[in-house]
Design a protein around this motif. Sequence first.
Motif: not given
Ligand SMILES: Cc1cc2nc3c(=O)[nH]c(=O)nc-3n(C[C@H](O)[C@H](O)[C@H](O)COP(=O)(O)OP(=O)(O)OC[C@H]3O[C@@H](n4cnc5c(N)ncnc54)[C@H](O)[C@@H]3O)c2cc1C
Length: 281
Positions: A21, A140-142, A158-161, A163
């Motif tokens: 990042v 699922a996800g991060d 910790a990757l978007w695809p 997740a």
């Molecule tokens: C700057 C940056 C660049 C990135 N670039 C890439 C990339 O190029 N390629 C790639 O594959 N991945 C990338 N990633 C990683 C990718 O964004 C994540 O792996 C992906 O978004 C994970 O999805 P998620 O749903 O697990 O988490 P998130 O997308 O973080 O979603 C979690 C959600 O839960 C909400 N939340 C948190 N706590 C609570 C709670 N207690 N109650 C209710 N809601 C809550 C948050 O507000 C958020 O909306 C990047 C990440 C960052 C930060």
Amino acid sequence: MRKRIAESTQKRVILAGAGLVNAEIGDALVKLGIPVTYVISSDRALSQIVDREASVIIEKLFAGLDVELLKGEDIQEIEEKDGALEVKLASGKVLSGSCVVYGKGVRPNTGFLKGTGVQLNKGVVLGRYLETSVPGIYGAGDAVETDDILLGEKTLHALWPVAVEQANNAAGNMLGMEMPYGGDVLRNILMVFGQTIFTGGISTHDEGDVYRNVSDGEYSKIIVKDGKLRGFVFVGEGAVNPGVYLRMMRDQTDISSMINPVLHGTIAHADLYPSVFKVAL
Ligand SMILES: Cc1cc2nc3c(=O)[nH]c(=O)nc-3n(C[C@H](O)[C@H](O)[C@H](O)COP(=O)(O)OP(=O)(O)OC[C@H]3O[C@@H](n4cnc5c(N)ncnc54)[C@H](O)[C@@H]3O)c2cc1C
């Protein structure tokens, strides 16, 4: 940040950590003409995803740019002073900047799950059906750890695809569809400071059979074990087909007869499945 930088008496941005990042943030700031200082606790840039040789090449990219790299350092204190931020480091050194950006990796906030019976490690540990150790609770996800195909252990990808696929399978399993999740592999691709950095699998150290190529500021390394690709690092335009590397690692394709094209980045999908491509043509 734009507003903050414009209003501050000091333009420089302090970047805590030089991982994925902050590499991208630093690159963007330098393109906007804003100087940056990386404060890193390790002794090399991008140490979480590349090996020492690649770090040396990446750090050379900073030369000639307004990028300062302070190694073996940590931020201890940040204070507003004279219209800027005064940043005190563990060594006693004091920096001045407009903003501080923390890019220290992914750390799931799982504290609220302690004592609930949900198995925790770095993240929430999931089984093959994306269920936690408590029946009926899925993830699922991060925030979660699932199987890593190469490492053979639960890993926070910790990757978007990743997740998206986990979420898809978890939802299916919650609906009783029995969708096992096969795990995934670590990989990263980023374009910073004029170079493409592409890594996957075991990429921070050497093990197994290591093949390396260094030329003109570009670097390629592949790690092979029992004829299978276990990891790679490319700095430069080395790998023209990134998807093929992901496929080779996920499928654990035997690449023993293809070491050269894999190392030099010229491997294509057609090389992996020649009979399929022959039929298609
Ligand atoms: C700057 C940056 C660049 C990135 N670039 C890439 C990339 O190029 N390629 C790639 O594959 N991945 C990338 N990633 C990683 C990718 O964004 C994540 O792996 C992906 O978004 C994970 O999805 P998620 O749903 O697990 O988490 P998130 O997308 O973080 O979603 C979690 C959600 O839960 C909400 N939340 C948190 N706590 C609570 C709670 N207690 N109650 C209710 N809601 C809550 C948050 O507000 C958020 O909306 C990047 C990440 C960052 C930060």
